[in-house]
Design an enzyme around this catalytic site. Structure first.
Site, PDB file in Angstrom:
ATOM      1  N   ARG A  31      -0.316  -6.346   6.212  1.00 34.96           N
ATOM      2  CA  ARG A  31      -1.274  -5.883   5.216  1.00 34.96           C
ATOM      3  C   ARG A  31      -2.399  -6.904   5.080  1.00 34.96           C
ATOM      4  O   ARG A  31      -2.204  -8.093   5.337  1.00 34.96           O
ATOM      5  CB  ARG A  31      -0.591  -5.696   3.855  1.00 34.96           C
ATOM      6  CG  ARG A  31       0.578  -4.727   3.864  1.00 34.96           C
ATOM      7  CD  ARG A  31       1.275  -4.709   2.515  1.00 34.96           C
ATOM      8  NE  ARG A  31       2.395  -3.779   2.483  1.00 34.96           N
ATOM      9  CZ  ARG A  31       3.655  -4.102   2.773  1.00 34.96           C
ATOM     10  NH1 ARG A  31       3.941  -5.358   3.115  1.00 34.96           N
ATOM     11  NH2 ARG A  31       4.615  -3.191   2.724  1.00 34.96           N
ATOM     12  N   LYS A  45       5.206  -7.546  -0.251  1.00 35.48           N
ATOM     13  CA  LYS A  45       5.374  -7.013  -1.598  1.00 35.48           C
ATOM     14  C   LYS A  45       6.674  -7.529  -2.195  1.00 35.48           C
ATOM     15  O   LYS A  45       7.671  -7.686  -1.499  1.00 35.48           O
ATOM     16  CB  LYS A  45       5.374  -5.484  -1.563  1.00 35.48           C
ATOM     17  CG  LYS A  45       4.013  -4.873  -1.238  1.00 35.48           C
ATOM     18  CD  LYS A  45       4.058  -3.362  -1.332  1.00 35.48           C
ATOM     19  CE  LYS A  45       2.685  -2.756  -1.102  1.00 35.48           C
ATOM     20  NZ  LYS A  45       2.713  -1.279  -1.181  1.00 35.48           N
ATOM     21  N   HIS A  78      -6.370  -0.842   6.383  1.00 36.41           N
ATOM     22  CA  HIS A  78      -5.042  -0.301   6.655  1.00 36.41           C
ATOM     23  C   HIS A  78      -5.001   0.475   7.968  1.00 36.41           C
ATOM     24  O   HIS A  78      -3.922   0.744   8.502  1.00 36.41           O
ATOM     25  CB  HIS A  78      -4.606   0.597   5.492  1.00 36.41           C
ATOM     26  CG  HIS A  78      -3.280   0.197   4.909  1.00 36.41           C
ATOM     27  ND1 HIS A  78      -3.036  -1.068   4.421  1.00 36.41           N
ATOM     28  CD2 HIS A  78      -2.119   0.886   4.759  1.00 36.41           C
ATOM     29  CE1 HIS A  78      -1.784  -1.125   3.969  1.00 36.41           C
ATOM     30  NE2 HIS A  78      -1.215   0.032   4.183  1.00 36.41           N
ATOM     31  N   ARG A 137      -3.270  -1.454  10.565  1.00 35.17           N
ATOM     32  CA  ARG A 137      -1.820  -1.397  10.339  1.00 35.17           C
ATOM     33  C   ARG A 137      -1.253  -0.062  10.852  1.00 35.17           C
ATOM     34  O   ARG A 137      -0.206  -0.036  11.509  1.00 35.17           O
ATOM     35  CB  ARG A 137      -1.546  -1.566   8.837  1.00 35.17           C
ATOM     36  CG  ARG A 137      -0.077  -1.575   8.422  1.00 35.17           C
ATOM     37  CD  ARG A 137      -0.012  -2.011   6.967  1.00 35.17           C
ATOM     38  NE  ARG A 137       1.257  -1.715   6.320  1.00 35.17           N
ATOM     39  CZ  ARG A 137       2.337  -2.503   6.369  1.00 35.17           C
ATOM     40  NH1 ARG A 137       2.303  -3.611   7.062  1.00 35.17           N
ATOM     41  NH2 ARG A 137       3.437  -2.174   5.724  1.00 35.17           N
ATOM     42  N   HIS A 194       8.491  -2.501   5.335  1.00 40.20           N
ATOM     43  CA  HIS A 194       8.780  -1.349   4.485  1.00 40.20           C
ATOM     44  C   HIS A 194      10.186  -1.475   3.898  1.00 40.20           C
ATOM     45  O   HIS A 194      11.146  -1.745   4.634  1.00 40.20           O
ATOM     46  CB  HIS A 194       8.696  -0.048   5.284  1.00 40.20           C
ATOM     47  CG  HIS A 194       7.299   0.400   5.561  1.00 40.20           C
ATOM     48  ND1 HIS A 194       6.969   1.281   6.573  1.00 40.20           N
ATOM     49  CD2 HIS A 194       6.123   0.094   4.949  1.00 40.20           C
ATOM     50  CE1 HIS A 194       5.671   1.490   6.573  1.00 40.20           C
ATOM     51  NE2 HIS A 194       5.136   0.780   5.597  1.00 40.20           N
ATOM     52  N   TYR A 218       4.907   7.863  10.508  1.00 40.12           N
ATOM     53  CA  TYR A 218       4.266   7.615  11.801  1.00 40.12           C
ATOM     54  C   TYR A 218       4.862   8.466  12.913  1.00 40.12           C
ATOM     55  O   TYR A 218       4.230   8.648  13.951  1.00 40.12           O
ATOM     56  CB  TYR A 218       4.352   6.126  12.155  1.00 40.12           C
ATOM     57  CG  TYR A 218       3.571   5.271  11.194  1.00 40.12           C
ATOM     58  CD1 TYR A 218       2.183   5.273  11.181  1.00 40.12           C
ATOM     59  CD2 TYR A 218       4.228   4.484  10.251  1.00 40.12           C
ATOM     60  CE1 TYR A 218       1.467   4.506  10.273  1.00 40.12           C
ATOM     61  CE2 TYR A 218       3.513   3.714   9.344  1.00 40.12           C
ATOM     62  CZ  TYR A 218       2.141   3.734   9.364  1.00 40.12           C
ATOM     63  OH  TYR A 218       1.440   2.993   8.462  1.00 40.12           O
TER      64      TYR A 218
END
Length: 297
Positions: free
Chosen positions: A148, A172, A243, A246, A269, A278
């Site tokens: 990110r 995150k 993004h 990414r 994730h 994806y």
């Protein structure tokens, strides 16, 4: 405790403990301030008195103001998350929004670059000047790792294992992960660190990897500007947002045989469902290629 103090406490929580981006924190604050204004218009001064009826009326007002489903969904998430935190910290009743219908966002496939477009993007930053070297290193690292932008801006020189070609990133929820990068990224990073970065640093002194033309740490906005400039130089007829790199990383990895769990781990994730989007991109790519290539398609 007044709702303003509760709001400040919640903002500190999502910024420091949940590690939300500055953009998300800003949006959540605006959403919650808007909700508080709605409560005042309803004659409700005490946040502990919020009931399901108020929640329904709030959502009705959002749709009357012609907000998109995605925006309504985000606003509900902000208020719901606040009440969940408030129930734990201040004894608020979270049932009003907990049982509220959450509008589903319209699913949109992530946009990505085809390999030929990506090559044009890399060519747009070829050059021996200090900014070109920085931009190439930035672009190569983003594509090599799928990290990110917020993770990229926080990388320090010491986070790079330059012998093993591995970078440590803080994702995150302040979760650390280690991502390998390839030879193209290694070469670009070495040129940038040894040649361009010292020239850009001038009289500044800090440990952040990527810097702007004044030697200050590069920001999210700075990366957006750099990528937009790359698109103009590459003469690609598309808009770009950070993004997209990414998305491109994940799509290319899956297209070339990487397994879902590996891509999930590399992207950071928490849930496999976030990575599975994806697979739809790759299936659509296969379908499009088939329809264009097969004589009887």
């Amino acid at each position: 405790m007044k709702k303003e103090a509760m709001l400040d406490s919640y903002m500190t929580y999502i910024q420091l403990e949940k590690n939300y981006s500055a953009h998300t924190v800003s949006n959540y604050r605006k959403d919650l301030e808007s909700f508080f204004s709605f409560l005042e218009s309803e004659g409700l001064s005490e946040i502990r008195e919020v009931e399901y009826l108020h929640a329904r009326n709030y959502v009705t007002q959002l749709y009357e103001q012609a907000f998109s489903r995605a925006t309504v969904s985000r606003k509900i998430s902000a208020v719901r998350s606040f009440f969940k935190y408030g129930s734990r910290e201040f004894g608020l009743n979270e049932e009003a929004f907990k049982s509220l219908h959450h509008p589903k966002k319209r699913e949109r496939l992530p946009q990505f670059f085809y390999e030929q477009e990506l090559e044009m993007l890399f060519e747009s930053v070829s050059g021996n000047d200090k900014l070109s070297q920085r931009n190439l290193a930035l672009l190569e690292l983003l594509y090599a790792t799928g990290m990110r932008v917020s993770e990229c801006t926080s990388i320090r020189i010491g986070d790079l294992d330059r012998a093993m070609n591995i970078v440590k990133v803080l994702g995150k929820g302040k979760k650390e992960r280690y991502i390998p990068y390839g030879e193209f990224a290694r070469e670009a990073l070495e040129h940038y660190i040894e040649e361009a970065r010292p020239k850009l640093m001038k009289n500044t002194d800090h440990v952040y990897l990527f810097v702007n033309s004044r030697g200050e740490p590069l920001t999210d906005r700075g990366i957006r500007y750099i990528l937009s400039d790359c698109i103009k130089k590459a003469a690609l007829n598309t808009a770009i947002y950070p993004h997209m790199i990414r998305h491109t990383f994940a799509t290319h990895m899956l297209n070339n045989g990487a397994d879902m769990r590996t891509v999930q781990e590399l992207l950071g994730h928490a849930h496999l469902s976030s990575t599975q989007v994806y697979t739809h991109v790759t299936k659509e790519h296969l379908r499009s290629t088939y329809l264009n290539a097969h004589p009887r398609a």
